[in-house]
Motif scaffolding. Structure first.
Motif, PDB file in Angstrom:
ATOM      1  N   MET A 241      14.415  -7.876  -3.091  1.00 51.31           N
ATOM      2  CA  MET A 241      14.719  -6.458  -3.232  1.00 51.31           C
ATOM      3  C   MET A 241      14.415  -5.982  -4.651  1.00 51.31           C
ATOM      4  SD  MET A 241      18.288  -4.441  -2.455  1.00 51.31           S
ATOM      5  CE  MET A 241      19.186  -5.358  -3.705  1.00 51.31           C
ATOM      6  N   VAL A 242      14.746  -6.800  -5.652  1.00 55.19           N
ATOM      7  CA  VAL A 242      14.436  -6.456  -7.036  1.00 55.19           C
ATOM      8  C   VAL A 242      12.921  -6.367  -7.233  1.00 55.19           C
ATOM      9  CG1 VAL A 242      14.477  -7.391  -9.386  1.00 55.19           C
ATOM     10  CG2 VAL A 242      16.570  -7.329  -8.036  1.00 55.19           C
ATOM     11  N   ALA A 243      12.186  -7.277  -6.618  1.00 61.84           N
ATOM     12  CA  ALA A 243      10.722  -7.215  -6.704  1.00 61.84           C
ATOM     13  C   ALA A 243      10.193  -5.933  -6.068  1.00 61.84           C
ATOM     14  CB  ALA A 243      10.112  -8.440  -6.028  1.00 61.84           C
ATOM     15  N   LEU A 244      10.796  -5.520  -4.964  1.00 59.51           N
ATOM     16  CA  LEU A 244      10.383  -4.279  -4.306  1.00 59.51           C
ATOM     17  C   LEU A 244      10.629  -3.079  -5.216  1.00 59.51           C
ATOM     18  CD1 LEU A 244       9.422  -2.710  -1.835  1.00 59.51           C
ATOM     19  CD2 LEU A 244      11.773  -2.777  -0.974  1.00 59.51           C
ATOM     20  N   SER A 246      10.741  -3.097  -8.418  1.00 58.48           N
ATOM     21  CA  SER A 246       9.824  -3.186  -9.551  1.00 58.48           C
ATOM     22  C   SER A 246       8.430  -2.722  -9.168  1.00 58.48           C
ATOM     23  CB  SER A 246       9.786  -4.630 -10.074  1.00 58.48           C
ATOM     24  OG  SER A 246      11.071  -5.069 -10.471  1.00 58.48           O
ATOM     25  N   VAL A 247       7.975  -3.068  -7.962  1.00 66.03           N
ATOM     26  CA  VAL A 247       6.656  -2.631  -7.509  1.00 66.03           C
ATOM     27  C   VAL A 247       6.622  -1.110  -7.368  1.00 66.03           C
ATOM     28  CG1 VAL A 247       5.061  -2.682  -5.562  1.00 66.03           C
ATOM     29  CG2 VAL A 247       6.067  -4.800  -6.392  1.00 66.03           C
ATOM     30  N   ILE A 248       7.667  -0.537  -6.780  1.00 64.23           N
ATOM     31  CA  ILE A 248       7.723   0.916  -6.637  1.00 64.23           C
ATOM     32  C   ILE A 248       7.736   1.579  -8.008  1.00 64.23           C
ATOM     33  CG2 ILE A 248       9.129   2.834  -5.807  1.00 64.23           C
ATOM     34  CD1 ILE A 248      10.032   1.052  -3.517  1.00 64.23           C
ATOM     35  N   VAL A 299       1.097   7.110  -0.122  1.00 65.51           N
ATOM     36  CA  VAL A 299       0.597   6.162   0.874  1.00 65.51           C
ATOM     37  C   VAL A 299       0.549   4.755   0.296  1.00 65.51           C
ATOM     38  CG1 VAL A 299      -1.397   5.547   2.280  1.00 65.51           C
ATOM     39  CG2 VAL A 299      -0.684   7.934   2.113  1.00 65.51           C
ATOM     40  N   MET A 300       0.079   4.621  -0.944  1.00 66.31           N
ATOM     41  CA  MET A 300       0.032   3.303  -1.579  1.00 66.31           C
ATOM     42  C   MET A 300       1.429   2.736  -1.792  1.00 66.31           C
ATOM     43  SD  MET A 300      -2.922   3.951  -4.444  1.00 66.31           S
ATOM     44  CE  MET A 300      -4.562   4.515  -3.964  1.00 66.31           C
ATOM     45  N   THR A 305       5.474  -1.153  -0.221  1.00 65.03           N
ATOM     46  CA  THR A 305       6.838  -1.417   0.229  1.00 65.03           C
ATOM     47  C   THR A 305       6.838  -2.280   1.484  1.00 65.03           C
ATOM     48  OG1 THR A 305       7.591   0.684  -0.697  1.00 65.03           O
ATOM     49  CG2 THR A 305       8.983  -0.342   0.964  1.00 65.03           C
ATOM     50  N   VAL A 306       5.944  -1.957   2.420  1.00 62.71           N
ATOM     51  CA  VAL A 306       5.864  -2.734   3.662  1.00 62.71           C
ATOM     52  C   VAL A 306       5.446  -4.169   3.369  1.00 62.71           C
ATOM     53  CG1 VAL A 306       4.639  -2.952   5.851  1.00 62.71           C
ATOM     54  CG2 VAL A 306       5.428  -0.703   5.084  1.00 62.71           C
ATOM     55  N   VAL A 307       4.458  -4.348   2.498  1.00 60.44           N
ATOM     56  CA  VAL A 307       3.969  -5.696   2.184  1.00 60.44           C
ATOM     57  C   VAL A 307       5.045  -6.526   1.486  1.00 60.44           C
ATOM     58  CG1 VAL A 307       2.296  -6.985   0.818  1.00 60.44           C
ATOM     59  CG2 VAL A 307       1.560  -4.988   2.118  1.00 60.44           C
ATOM     60  N   VAL A 308       5.677  -5.961   0.467  1.00 58.11           N
ATOM     61  CA  VAL A 308       6.705  -6.710  -0.270  1.00 58.11           C
ATOM     62  C   VAL A 308       7.899  -7.007   0.629  1.00 58.11           C
ATOM     63  CG1 VAL A 308       8.275  -6.632  -2.235  1.00 58.11           C
ATOM     64  CG2 VAL A 308       5.950  -5.771  -2.479  1.00 58.11           C
ATOM     65  N   SER A 309       8.275  -6.065   1.486  1.00 59.56           N
ATOM     66  CA  SER A 309       9.389  -6.313   2.410  1.00 59.56           C
ATOM     67  C   SER A 309       9.061  -7.436   3.383  1.00 59.56           C
ATOM     68  CB  SER A 309       9.732  -5.034   3.166  1.00 59.56           C
ATOM     69  OG  SER A 309      10.121  -4.008   2.300  1.00 59.56           O
TER      70      SER A 309
END
Length: 319
Positions: A241-244, A246-248, A299-300, A305-309
């Motif tokens: 979740m933390v990685a998600l 951070s990506v956002i 969109v990106m 989000t979908v990929v990291v999840s």
């Protein structure tokens, strides 16, 4: 001797008479109890709809339009807004500067996201260590940068980067050079969000059953082995979740480079995609192309989000 007819009916018994109003009051309380959470949440929902959802829908609408100058008697005329289809998206996707800004953003994210996750995880595990001391002060010190607004933090780091005022090697390393600027921006971003992510991971590790750690200690495991082999696998969903987050955050990079831009010639007005969208919309008065660029970023972000999840769920199942 009184007859059974003289006895009060069952339905008119005082206890039964008292129980009915309680049932009615309970039903009313149940209805009011369901309305209270909705009433408390409704202001946040209304603000979300007004200031997030509605502007986003309007931006998508604008991304399919453009201004067309009408033809008058002398070649002039009042500009009118017309439907243009996907031409704004085509212009953005075929522009080399858009892909260059996206590459710079991904380069900063490639450094900042792993560093944020690693530092937040290490801090959380160190604070939960059995021999840790002054944990209250350490938590506050690590979390405090998150409380500093991003613009203020960027200005502070900007003065630390300046060669004339830098106490961190400004004369030997060019923080505002064409290569050093990536480290400078990523450092400001990481410094500002590590504390928040540390709180999430520290709360997670503190909620784990302590019996597992005590059993591992009785088996002869060291503090480091307990952290790596017991705590870290159990923290995997929170780390994902933390990685998600951070990506956002990396995809929404804007405050740090915009604030450092007056100090660094290496940062242009379109250095990252959000800066490009802002420049298109509010500097070049091309709000339609800016809306298209913003929607491409949405969109990106959803795709990331979908990929990291999915990766986080796979790690959780493997655990």
């Amino acid at each position: 001797m009184s007859s059974r007819a003289d006895e009060p009916a069952a339905g008119s018994h005082p206890a039964a008479a008292r129980s009915a109003p309680h049932g009615v009051r309970g039903a009313r309380n149940g209805r009011h109890g369901g309305l209270l959470p909705a009433a408390l949440v409704s202001p946040a929902i209304i603000l979300l709809l007004l200031f997030t959802v509605a502007p986003a829908i309007y931006a998508v609408f604008l991304s399919f339009r453009r201004l067309q100058v009408g033809r008058g008697l002398l070649g002039g005329g009042k500009p009118t807004e017309v439907w243009t289809g996907f031409s704004n998206y085509t212009a953005a996707l075929t522009d080399g500067e858009f892909w260059a800004s996206l590459g710079r953003m991904l380069l900063i994210g490639a450094f900042g996201v792993p560093m944020t996750v690693v530092l937040a995880t290490v801090f959380a595990l160190c604070l939960d260590a059995k021999r840790a001391r002054l944990t209250g002060f350490a938590r506050l010190a690590i979390f405090l940068p998150y409380a500093v607004p991003g613009v203020v933090a960027s200005l502070l780091w900007g003065f630390l980067y300046l060669p004339a005022t830098s106490p961190i090697g400004g004369g030997t390393f060019d923080y505002f050079g064409s290569r050093g600027i990536f480290f400078s921006v990523a450092n400001v971003a990481v410094w500002g969000v590590v504390g928040f992510n540390m709180v999430i991971l520290y709360t997670t590790v503190r909620s784990l059953p302590r019996e597992l750690f005590e059993a591992a200690e009785l088996d002869g495991a060291s503090e480091f082995q307990i952290a790596v082999r017991v705590k870290l696998p159990l923290m995997a969903p929170a780390v994902a979740m933390v990685a998600l987050f951070s990506v956002i955050g990396a995809l929404q990079l804007f405050n740090e480079p915009t604030t450092l831009k007056p100090l660094a010639n290496a940062i242009s007005s379109t250095w990252v995609p959000l800066m490009r969208a802002y420049t298109d919309a509010f500097v070049d008065n091309s709000i339609y192309e800016g809306a298209a660029t913003s929607f491409l970023l949405i969109v990106m972000t959803v795709a990331a989000t979908v990929v990291v999840s999915a990766i986080g769920r796979r790690i959780g199942r493997a655990r």
